[in-house]
Design a protein around this motif. Sequence first.
Motif, short mmCIF file in Angstrom:
data_model
loop_
_atom_site.label_atom_id
_atom_site.label_comp_id
_atom_site.label_asym_id
_atom_site.label_seq_id
_atom_site.Cartn_x
_atom_site.Cartn_y
_atom_site.Cartn_z
N PRO A 100 95.25 2.63 -48.16
CA PRO A 100 95.84 3.33 -47.01
C PRO A 100 95.28 2.86 -45.67
CG PRO A 100 95.40 4.88 -48.76
CD PRO A 100 94.77 3.59 -49.18
N ILE A 101 94.00 2.53 -45.63
CA ILE A 101 93.41 2.03 -44.38
C ILE A 101 93.96 0.65 -44.06
CG2 ILE A 101 91.26 1.33 -43.26
CD1 ILE A 101 91.54 4.31 -43.52
N ARG A 102 94.06 -0.20 -45.06
CA ARG A 102 94.62 -1.53 -44.82
C ARG A 102 96.07 -1.44 -44.34
NH1 ARG A 102 91.10 -3.03 -49.31
NH2 ARG A 102 92.69 -2.40 -50.84
N THR A 103 96.82 -0.51 -44.92
CA THR A 103 98.21 -0.32 -44.51
C THR A 103 98.30 0.15 -43.07
OG1 THR A 103 98.89 0.20 -46.78
CG2 THR A 103 100.34 0.94 -45.00
N ALA A 104 97.47 1.13 -42.71
CA ALA A 104 97.49 1.66 -41.34
C ALA A 104 97.07 0.59 -40.34
CB ALA A 104 96.58 2.87 -41.25
N ALA A 105 96.08 -0.23 -40.70
CA ALA A 105 95.62 -1.28 -39.79
C ALA A 105 96.70 -2.34 -39.60
CB ALA A 105 94.34 -1.90 -40.33
N ALA A 106 97.46 -2.62 -40.66
CA ALA A 106 98.47 -3.68 -40.58
C ALA A 106 99.77 -3.21 -39.94
CB ALA A 106 98.75 -4.22 -41.98
N THR A 107 100.16 -1.96 -40.20
CA THR A 107 101.47 -1.47 -39.75
C THR A 107 101.39 -0.42 -38.65
OG1 THR A 107 101.59 0.31 -41.39
CG2 THR A 107 102.35 -1.88 -42.08
N GLY A 108 100.21 0.11 -38.42
CA GLY A 108 100.05 1.13 -37.39
C GLY A 108 99.91 2.53 -37.93
N SER A 109 100.37 2.76 -39.17
CA SER A 109 100.27 4.12 -39.70
C SER A 109 100.37 4.11 -41.23
CB SER A 109 101.36 5.02 -39.12
OG SER A 109 102.64 4.60 -39.57
N PHE A 110 99.90 5.21 -41.79
CA PHE A 110 100.05 5.46 -43.23
C PHE A 110 100.32 6.94 -43.39
CE2 PHE A 110 98.23 7.25 -47.07
CZ PHE A 110 98.83 6.49 -48.07
N ASP A 111 101.29 7.27 -44.22
CA ASP A 111 101.61 8.67 -44.50
C ASP A 111 101.77 8.81 -46.01
OD1 ASP A 111 102.61 11.33 -43.09
OD2 ASP A 111 103.87 10.97 -44.84
N GLY A 112 100.87 9.56 -46.61
CA GLY A 112 100.95 9.71 -48.06
C GLY A 112 99.71 10.38 -48.61
N THR A 113 99.48 10.16 -49.88
CA THR A 113 98.38 10.81 -50.58
C THR A 113 97.17 9.88 -50.65
OG1 THR A 113 99.93 12.08 -51.94
CG2 THR A 113 97.67 11.91 -52.74
N LEU A 114 96.01 10.43 -50.31
CA LEU A 114 94.77 9.67 -50.38
C LEU A 114 94.05 10.00 -51.69
CD1 LEU A 114 93.35 10.30 -46.79
CD2 LEU A 114 94.97 8.55 -47.52
#
Length: 347
Positions: A76-90
């Motif tokens: 999720p952190i890699r996704t947020a860093a690459a796309t700007g956001s992450f929304d889901g289950t951690l």
Amino acid sequence: MSSALPPLRTVAIASLILVGVALSFAFHATAGDAELTYEATAVEPGEDSGLVARAASNVTDLDERLSDTPDQYREPIRTAAATGSFDGTLSPELHIALDDVETPYVRYDERYYEWTFSTRGETTNATIEMRPTDPESVFAAVARPASAAPSGVRTAIDEGTANESGVRSGLYRLDGAYYAVAPESEAAVFAQFAGAIAGFALTPVGRGYAAVGLGLLAYRYREPTRDRLLTVRRAVAVAALALPVALVATALFETGSLSRFVTGPATAAVVASGVVAGVCVAQSRWRSLAGVTVGVGLLATAAITAAIGPTGLVFGPLAAILGFVTGLVPFGYGYWFARTGPGPTTG
């Protein structure tokens, strides 16, 4: 009674009082020895981002924060860093690592990001927003003017290091230059923190010891030749002294929340109750022993919970466990003073 016995018991009581008084100021001793050596390092935007994150309270080093989180849970952190956001289950592991990251900026993979983290209710569903930002913007927002900082900060900047008590970590700006001020040794910070925790825990322990010693000394003074000095009733009276002793010491030597008038005395009472347990064991009064142990633990937990709220359900049992463990010393005194010593008795 053997002629050697009274002096031995008197010395033991005096020793307990002295140890108790010393421990009663454990927190003051550890908190008073709070000076650390701080080092000021000149930094430029884009350089030493790890040092900046360590010094500035409003920048979190995500690389360090996630160092113990398995790589497969960091997606999720890699996704947020690459796309700007992450929304889901951690994953629970990642949720725990991020739960208290509330700074406006984070450092991740040698870059700065504007950071937003929110969760939905008591679940691990979360929204992470990471917007890349340039170091200059971070420095401009985070740095504080050194002219308005405590004098110790200026000393650190001018001389390289300072160990004055007023120094605070942070990113500071002076004459157009930036300086990261942080403790020279992370180990020293941990040692100071551990010392403060130990001092905080040992302070009520000392007051419990002192109360037991004072109670035993009073009975010893009244009946110096009595061999079996303690009964259960007398032991309860001795243990009860922990409450006024701790309350008076709290009023005289401590400041802060009013809850301190409950948490400290409650813990001291659990410690002192060890003397009652010792008498119960010496007299094989097992039901009384169980009643004292369970009753005192529950009362202490209830009192602490009432004083500090729901977190008392965690800290209350911890205080009770601390009291029972350190109460082994009063337990030994209770057991010893409830038994008849060898040799003939007088009086």
